[in-house]
Design a protein around this motif. Structure first.
Motif, PDB file in Angstrom:
ATOM      1  N   SER A  55       0.829  -1.208   0.000  1.00 25.88           N
ATOM      2  CA  SER A  55       0.000   0.000   0.000  1.00 25.88           C
ATOM      3  C   SER A  55       0.860   1.253   0.000  1.00 25.88           C
ATOM      4  N   GLY A  56       1.944   1.236   0.767  1.00 39.45           N
ATOM      5  CA  GLY A  56       2.846   2.385   0.787  1.00 39.45           C
ATOM      6  C   GLY A  56       3.498   2.618  -0.558  1.00 39.45           C
ATOM      7  N   ALA A  57       3.890   1.551  -1.245  1.00 37.82           N
ATOM      8  CA  ALA A  57       4.480   1.692  -2.575  1.00 37.82           C
ATOM      9  C   ALA A  57       3.476   2.275  -3.556  1.00 37.82           C
ATOM     10  N   ALA A  58       2.229   1.788  -3.468  1.00 37.21           N
ATOM     11  CA  ALA A  58       1.176   2.330  -4.350  1.00 37.21           C
ATOM     12  C   ALA A  58       0.947   3.805  -4.075  1.00 37.21           C
ATOM     13  N   ALA A  59       0.902   4.176  -2.808  1.00 35.36           N
ATOM     14  CA  ALA A  59       0.694   5.585  -2.457  1.00 35.36           C
ATOM     15  C   ALA A  59       1.849   6.444  -2.953  1.00 35.36           C
ATOM     16  N   GLY A  60       3.078   5.918  -2.879  1.00 39.57           N
ATOM     17  CA  GLY A  60       4.230   6.677  -3.349  1.00 39.57           C
ATOM     18  C   GLY A  60       4.170   6.966  -4.832  1.00 39.57           C
ATOM     19  N   LEU A  61       3.831   5.944  -5.638  1.00 42.85           N
ATOM     20  CA  LEU A  61       3.743   6.166  -7.082  1.00 42.85           C
ATOM     21  C   LEU A  61       2.568   7.076  -7.417  1.00 42.85           C
ATOM     22  N   ALA A  62       1.442   6.872  -6.742  1.00 42.28           N
ATOM     23  CA  ALA A  62       0.272   7.708  -6.990  1.00 42.28           C
ATOM     24  C   ALA A  62       0.567   9.165  -6.669  1.00 42.28           C
ATOM     25  N   ALA A  63       1.274   9.408  -5.573  1.00 44.88           N
ATOM     26  CA  ALA A  63       1.603  10.783  -5.208  1.00 44.88           C
ATOM     27  C   ALA A  63       2.631  11.371  -6.167  1.00 44.88           C
ATOM     28  N   GLY A  64       3.561  10.531  -6.638  1.00 42.51           N
ATOM     29  CA  GLY A  64       4.589  11.039  -7.551  1.00 42.51           C
ATOM     30  C   GLY A  64       4.030  11.471  -8.887  1.00 42.51           C
ATOM     31  N   PHE A  65       3.042  10.732  -9.404  1.00 39.86           N
ATOM     32  CA  PHE A  65       2.468  11.043 -10.706  1.00 39.86           C
ATOM     33  C   PHE A  65       1.090  11.708 -10.608  1.00 39.86           C
TER      34      PHE A  65
END
Length: 897
Positions: free
Chosen positions: A168-178
């Motif tokens: 979930s943290g990895a998904a949130a990181g990519l979502a926030a980055g893009f």
């Protein structure tokens, strides 16, 4: 506790019950996902703003100074500083970080916590702001995952639940980055965990939504998804028609080919960086990152001003204002600089460079289509190229389509994106199969299994992967009475029976119970009691086949064979334990091996090898004296090992170490071997764990006997002899000899003795090896222990041996009374020194041995046992550890196969 309808429930308050209902696992996961998304979004905004501020300062300085000097200087200083931050505080934060997250999600034991998140944020901010051609979206994936991992440490959870939080943290990181919440979820599921279960998707979706929302709001965008994250004027005129399809297919071909070339180049560059780090040049991470920043600054300084800002360069290409020559120049220079930057290990990702490369390649193809066929719009092709190139690098076709669509929110791009991404994926897989992240992990010795279900586990793993390789067997010539004694002193419920090394049967507790009920005499041969021709499996058989045999025959253990030779045994408990480790991730990745940094070879003229791990320079000569004496007697070679430990999370083959002291000690060992006319091989290994390095040396060098020093006890909870010693005792092939040296006042120098066999430095105190006390109990273990005495007594001046047999008060068996006499007869054929015998009735073996050794001033006590026997006796508070702790003299513990 109170009973309610047959069940036990803990007494809890009403408020506690309300909390329990509110924070059920899935609800708690949602709450944690919101917190993870919030922090990941804040981190993404901070990274964007911090890197942007540094980048603005860098560009401003270039516009008001010597560009060709300013940009390289900033790149050099910034790259060196970013590399130093990462190397000093969290080496796993180098590169994009996505391979590290993928490894952790697969169960590889590697650091991932708040410290990694902070270091990654600072290092990426400095690296990107200094002009190194990398992006910020890859780092946000690792930052989000690290934040989630830290949260799971504060709120302890199961391994699988922790894995879901990290995803979930990895998904949130990519979502926030893009600013692309759907793409964040799809990337994690498509590339990192391959899991579509609801318990995984729900937290990932919530975390991605929160992360993207925070990033949008703080980044100056609204939550209106129709608001394009790129200038609306750019995407307003995008078009698509059927005649353009061949050109999109061609774009996919080019993107797939060049994306695979980028992957090959990055892996090759990383390989070269590893070689440089451990070679003569020894370029550390700060030096490599600084050099990459210097080259990026030099190249960009010679290009037009639009090339100084990577994000601005992408927007410039998407605006359709660039000439084809500029697009070609952008593709060529960005390709080379991206390979250089990624290969250096500088913190930063490949997503943003992939989008720049894709947009420039798409723009070129679109311009060509417009000139040749009069169809298409270069801007539409640029968007399609972004998705196609992204897909070729990350191997995630669905994510590649969705992420560009979320950025542009333009439905006209969906079909071009799908065509380009699918073709690109197929071509890139053909040119260079496999994920870039998997290849980078394999470069560091980590290989991941994609499926982690129980069914896949049983099919993929073989009996050889799980079996116990060192098996305690019984010889066929034993009697019923002797077999009963073996079972009494062991926790095993059954033993394989061998004759001349070949398996002839198996005997269990059930067989013995039947023999006792039948009233068979104690001298009944074992071959009349055992189960002959037992069921076996081959080492190559899958665990599914092994488990089927165990269940069908209702047996608890089954021998493992290589042709006719027994190579191990496997029990139902072994399979259950292995399955638990596999599903919890402990078996998902390969443990990083130790790395040999120094090695010498002597003539290979012996019948076997004796390994001596050397750790303490003060006691190393003493261990070598014993080792050389044994090797000379048995015609062995000696292998000396020094282990240099490095922190976990740093690759063993990339971490710089100093080997000067280790080589000096090993050179002394070689000289001692030359004086004793025994071949001595040496090696220095870099490892995360001493026991692992010893076990790998035993396996690779085909060691028959291992001789180790031991302090005589351990304070580690749950350990018997110590962490390293316990693992070597349990897992090593061959014999293991542990030596606890006596107190220093019992030592005397041997310098100047005319009968001394070996030269030893005069500064090293030498223990006496004259008076030997050897407890015997009969059986093959005692015989094997006595077999070492002919070599060891040569270290003494006037050696003498006392064999002591300790019997319980109630045991008056005539057979037991002859054990010590038989041992004396056996030993008399091997040594010429005096041999004395003593039989004592007592309830405590350690107390008698300690009392006799101290009262009669013996120099050495030697105790022999099998692997399981030695460990089991120590667990029960019996012979080995108690004797070693209580005796003031030297104690030698020998574990036989």
């Amino acid at each position: 506790m109170k009973r309610t309808q047959g069940r036990f429930f803990p007494r809890i308050s009403v408020s506690g019950l309300a909390n329990a209902r509110t924070l059920q696992p899935k609800r708690l996961a949602i709450v944690e996902a919101c917190l993870i998304g919030l922090i990941a979004g804040l981190a993404a905004v901070l990274l964007k703003q911090g890197g942007g501020t540094l980048g603005t300062w860098r560009i401003y300085g270039a516009q008001h100074g010597l560009t060709w000097l300013w940009l390289p200087a900033v790149g050099l200083v910034g790259g060196f500083l970013a590399g130093a931050i990462v190397e000093q505080w969290a080496p796993v934060a180098s590169g994009s970080g996505i391979p590290h997250v993928k490894a952790v999600l697969a169960g590889v034991n590697s650091p991932l916590d708040g410290r990694v998140a902070v270091v990654k944020l600072l290092g990426s901010m400095v690296a990107i702001g200094s002009g190194i051609t990398l992006g910020r979206q890859g780092p946000t994936v690792q930052i989000g995952a690290a934040v989630a991992a830290q949260l799971s440490r504060w709120v302890p959870t199961s391994p699988e639940y922790r894995r879901q939080l990290i995803a979930s943290g990895a998904a949130a990181g990519l979502a926030a980055g893009f600013n692309a919440p759907i793409a964040g979820v799809l990337f994690v599921v498509e590339e990192l965990i391959h899991d579509w279960s609801s318990i995984t998707l729900a937290p990932a979706i919530v975390a991605s939504f929160v992360g993207a929302s925070v990033s949008r709001i703080l980044g100056g965008f609204s939550l209106n998804l129709n608001q394009e994250l790129i200038n609306p004027a750019i995407t307003a005129n995008t078009t698509f028609s059927a005649p353009e399809i061949p050109f999109y297919v061609f774009l996919g071909l080019l993107a797939g080919f060049f994306g695979a070339c980028l992957q090959i180049s990055v892996v090759r560059a990383a390989t070269i960086a590893q070689q440089l780090n451990r070679g003569l040049l020894h370029l550390s991470l700060p030096m490599r990152a600084g050099l990459a920043g210097l080259i990026c600054g030099l190249v960009v300084g010679m290009l037009p001003p639009d090339f100084r800002n990577n994000s601005g360069l992408r927007d410039f290409l998407l605006a359709g204002k660039a000439a084809p020559e500029i697009s070609a120049m952008a593709f060529i220079t960005h390709f080379g600089l991206t390979v250089l930057a990624a290969g250096s290990g500088a913190p930063g990702g490949l997503f943003a460079p992939s989008l720049v490369l894709g947009s420039s390649l798409g723009y070129l193809v679109g311009h060509t289509a417009q000139q040749l066929a009069g169809v298409g719009d270069p801007v539409t092709f640029a968007f399609a190229g972004m998705g196609a190139f992204f897909c070729a690098v990350s191997r995630t076709p669905i994510t590649g389509v969705v992420i560009i669509f979320e950025i542009s929110t333009n439905f006209n791009l969906v079909l071009p994106l799908m065509i380009g991404s699918v073709v690109s994926y197929l071509i890139s897989e053909k040119v260079c199969p496999g994920s870039l992240y998997d290849q980078l992990l394999e470069l560091n010795g980590i290989e991941l299994k994609k499926e982690r279900t129980a069914g896949a586990f049983l099919q993929d793993m073989t009996a050889a992967d799980v079996m116990q390789r060192e098996v305690e067997t019984l010889p066929v010539f034993l009697t019923l009475e002797e077999t009963l004694a073996y079972f009494t002193n062991s926790h095993h419920q059954g033993f394989p029976v061998v004759d001349g090394g070949f398996l002839v049967g198996i005997v269990t507790n059930g067989d013995l119970n039947n023999a006792v009920r039948q009233g068979l005499p104690g001298n009944t041969p074992l071959k009349e009691i055992m189960t002959p021709s037992p069921v076996t499996v081959q080492a190559r058989d899958s665990l599914a086949e092994v488990l089927y045999s165990i269940n069908r025959l209702k047996i608890g253990r089954i021998p493992v064979m290589e042709q006719r030779l027994m190579v191990g045994i496997i029990t139902r408990s072994d399979i259950i334990r292995a399955e638990s480790e596999y599903l919890s991730g402990e078996r998902a990745g390969m443990r990083e091996h130790s790395y040999v940094v120094y090695q010498t070879q002597a003539p290979q003229i012996g019948k076997g090898r004796l390994l001596v791990p050397l750790a303490n320079p003060q006691t190393a000569p003493l261990l070598l004296k014993l080792a050389l004496a044994i090797a000379r007697d048995k015609n062995y070679e000696v292998e000396c090992l020094q282990v240099l430990l490095v922190p976990r999370g740093t690759p063993t083959d990339q971490t710089p170490v100093q080997t000067t002291k280790a080589r000096r000690l090993l050179q002394k060992a070689v000289r001692m071997g030359e004086a004793a006319q025994v071949p001595v091989h040496t090696q220095v290994r870099v490892a995360h764990d001493v026991a692992q390095a010893i076990l790998e040396t035993i396996k690779t060098s085909h060691i028959k006997t291992t001789l180790m020093g031991w302090k005589g006890g351990t304070s580690t909870p749950g350990r018997i002899f110590g962490d390293v010693t316990d693992r070597v005792l349990r897992q090593s092939a061959g014999d293991v000899i542990l030596v606890k040296w006596g107190e220093e006042e019992e030592y005397e120098g041997m310098a100047g003795r005319e009968d001394s066999k070996m030269e030893t430095p005069t500064y090293c105190p030498i223990p006496l090896f004259n008076r030997w006390l050897v407890p015997v109990a009969g059986g093959p273990n005692s015989q094997a222990a006595l077999g070492l005495l002919p070599a060891l007594v040569t270290l003494g001046v006037k050696p003498q041996i006392r064999l002591i047999h300790i019997l319980p008060h109630a045991d008056v068996s005539a057979h037991k009374q002859t054990v010590v006499a038989d041992a004396k007869d056996l030993l008399a054929e091997l040594v010429s020194c005096p041999i004395y015998t003593t039989s004592i009735h007592a309830d405590s073996v350690p107390e008698v041995v300690i009392d006799v050794a101290d009262r009669l001033d013996y120099d050495v006590v030697m105790v022999g046992a099998s692997r399981e026997g030695l460990l089991q006796q120590a667990i029960n508070g019996n012979i080995p550890e108690s004797i070693a702790r209580g005796c003031r003299c030297t104690v030698i513990l020998v574990r036989f196969q």
